[in-house]
Design an enzyme around this catalytic site. Structure first.
Site, PDB file in Angstrom:
ATOM      1  N   HIS A   1       3.986 -21.199 -33.938  1.00 18.85           N
ATOM      2  CA  HIS A   1       4.221 -19.657 -33.527  1.00 18.85           C
ATOM      3  C   HIS A   1       5.556 -19.185 -33.857  1.00 18.85           C
ATOM      4  CE1 HIS A   1       3.163 -15.794 -31.966  1.00 18.85           C
ATOM      5  NE2 HIS A   1       4.170 -15.976 -30.936  1.00 18.85           N
TER       6      HIS A   1
ATOM      7  N   ASP B   1       0.068 -22.277 -35.915  1.00 16.89           N
ATOM      8  CA  ASP B   1       0.188 -21.596 -34.825  1.00 16.89           C
ATOM      9  C   ASP B   1      -0.699 -22.000 -33.835  1.00 16.89           C
ATOM     10  OD1 ASP B   1       0.568 -19.712 -32.782  1.00 16.89           O
ATOM     11  OD2 ASP B   1       1.192 -18.131 -34.313  1.00 16.89           O
TER      12      ASP B   1
ATOM     13  N   SER C   1       4.426 -11.615 -33.067  1.00 20.56           N
ATOM     14  CA  SER C   1       4.057 -12.105 -31.749  1.00 20.56           C
ATOM     15  C   SER C   1       3.847 -10.481 -30.932  1.00 20.56           C
ATOM     16  CB  SER C   1       5.036 -12.873 -31.080  1.00 20.56           C
ATOM     17  OG  SER C   1       4.233 -13.202 -29.986  1.00 20.56           O
TER      18      SER C   1
END
Lengths: 391, 391
Positions: free
Chosen positions: A376, A343, A171
């Protein structure tokens, strides 16, 4: 530059991967918490000139290290954390340190540095601006990912670390990893970039919603709230929007389905606890989100959240470049780029396209897909699987 | 039962499929607006006993009809609208009436009835409760989809309509369509159900976020706000969360990408208009969402929004039934169920599983997939494609 002066070793509650677990954390699911060799502050001995044109005078970087730098100084690894993470990577990514996994407490010197803007020790909106003597609050400047990386390089200099055998992160941690390979091509040997690409319009939309949730809270006071009276409801709602985008439709269905709240509320009841017939009892997924929101408010700061959302929004290594060669051609590290199958914040196809762009610039890069129901969050929630993939 | 007494013909601004268009609506994209043969109110001559156990005394149903009922009374079609739709189906679904399309002004008698709880003419939280003389506000009871269908049947009785050659609707309109085939198996010949299934955990999560956005607005006042001082910011944020879930990642990327706001803001600027460095200028997608939020506040009521979210949440025709046969075995209509390829609120796979469940009960049903970049909104935004699919 001063070296670190303050040795602390604290566990910041609620920051582990358990955030990704159903509420409450299932029994027996606790993970080993690794203690850093050292945790402390590094204060830059000069102002950090930011990309936006402003300066951050003498910023502090809070960091933690695990293991020891060897004599050859060739065993350093930098781990970069995500939005609400901390320098204590041993607490939130313990399985990456498991025997035979990616990192070794015996052989590696692992460094993790809290991002500028955060509320976990590095200079952020809650810090005092030395120029005014007041807390920054909404006057905290726009700090880019590259600004972070440049400040981090100074800290590594002070530790005597020139070369990094590996930089990795998921991320926003992946954004920092990319910028490390761009900004310091000769200092990074290998980089692992997980679940990230420049935010798409949908990602920018999600951040816009989270931002409004905080701004609309009357307690936010234009960012000038007192620490004892923060915009709790706004930050909780922002976190819940985030949590929704970190998970997958499939996982939510499997875990919560259409079950009523496990604490005994009835979504079909005539009158809710408040708001009469318009509100009603909660479903289990709503109870879960509220619980995550409440936990988050205990551990994170609203202005820090806003600051890092913006850092995330503006990250775009292609910006100002005409071609991928121009943007990425200077990278010397060997890259592994990982997309996560479910995701939604950084869709697998988007991450794959980003990887292809980097590859097309002639960079030594490979793309791998992580198959997971966790969306995610998979890089925190399914660490063993991640380890298998990037080993 | 009284028949309708009040003839009005108004166009409710902003309720057309243009909601699904980029802002502002592109030139030349305006669609024909069809004028109903009749638009008015029907008032039940008794109380409606609701599934939740409460009653709605003498509720009003606002409705519109297009075309005329033939002598054989076999040309009636019922269209059911979605969350923020109105009875004026000719305004928001004009292409479904195009020559050779699904509905014909010449041959059909098309009826569309505003949902209970709405703010477009039927009894809702903004109506006066005849039992108290006060506006319902938060005391408006929980009205189910089945309650709506039962009230609608009374209105059709008063119009002399026993049989419906077709019932159709998307989203919450699809929920009503399913309940029509369950509640009145002998009155429905064919039903088209688009982009809907009982809400999954992710759908319930999205509604929970929208609910909180309104509840947290200090102007909401527990649902007792004055019409001239509604919770504007909360309703706008709720709508924006909704809009995000109605569209697809791909469409947003194609239309807005990472472009700065078209009105000239700079996301990379040092200081935003308010909130200093923590907020910043908007990207185009943020400007779009804000614009949609503002438009919505002009046309819709916050308590109505809450009421219909709850109606939507609790819809689950399998509830209380052990098997699909038990739940759906009584359906006599021929069903067409449509899933939308990029739908995130009601994912295509979820709609397909719902269709398979109905099929497994021995119902005469078929499933079709609509390929579209428009996400959930495709049934409003790509009407011509929808018509092609369900013809």
């Amino acid at each position: 530059m001063k070296s670190a002066t303050d040795v602390r070793c604290c566990t910041i509650e609620g920051m582990t991967a358990a955030d990704a677990e159903p509420w409450p954390t299932p029994r027996g699911a606790s993970r080993p918490v690794l203690t850093p060799t050292y945790e402390g502050d590094f204060v830059l001995d000069e102002s950090l000139k930011l990309e936006c044109g402003r300066v951050l005078p003498f910023p502090t970087l809070h960091y933690a290290v695990y293991g020891r730098l060897n004599a050859a100084r060739d065993n350093a690894v930098l781990v970069c954390h995500a939005l609400s993470g901390s320098a204590l990577v041993g607490s939130w990514w313990p399985e990456v340190f498991a025997p035979g996994a990616v990192l070794s407490l015996e052989h590696d010197f692992v460094i993790c540095i809290n991002m500028l803007g955060s509320c976990y020790g590095s200079t952020g909106p809650g810090s005092v601006n030395p120029a005014t003597g007041d807390v920054y609050g909404p006057d905290f400047p726009l700090v880019s990912i590259r600004d972070n990386v440049r400040a981090q390089a100074r800290l590594l200099d002070s530790l005597g670390v020139r070369k990094l055998r590996l930089v990795l992160g998921g991320s926003i941690g992946g954004m920092q990893t990319v910028d490390w390979t761009l900004e310091y091509p000769n200092r990074v040997e290998r980089a692992v970039i997980i679940g990230v690409a420049p935010l798409s319009a949908m990602g920018l939309a999600l951040n816009h919603l989270q931002r409004q949730a905080i701004q609309h809270d009357p307690e936010w006071l234009g960012g000038r709230y007192l620490p004892q009276r923060p915009p709790r409801r706004g930050l909780s709602l922002a976190r819940q929007v985030g949590m929704m985008s970190y998970k997958s439709v499939e996982l939510f269905d499997e875990r919560y389905g259409r079950n009523p709240n496990r604490k005994g509320e009835d979504p079909w009841a005539v009158d809710g606890a408040s708001g009469g017939g318009l509100i009603g009892g909660r479903f289990d997924i709503a109870g879960y989100l509220d619980y995550q929101g409440e936990r988050f408010v205990e551990r994170f700061d609203a202005n820090s959240y806003l600051a890092i959302l913006r850092t995330m929004d503006i990250w775009d290594p292609m910006r100002g470049h005409g071609t991928p060669e121009e943007a990425f051609g200077g990278i010397r590290a060997k890259l592994t780029i990982v997309g996560i199958s479910t995701d939604w914040l950084f869709p697998e196809a988007t991450v794959r396209r980003f990887a292809e762009q980097i590859l097309s610039a002639g960079v030594d890069a490979e793309y791998r897909e992580m198959i997971s129901l966790h969306g995610h969050d998979a890089f925190l929630a399914e660490q063993a699987e991640l380890v298998r993939l990037i080993q």
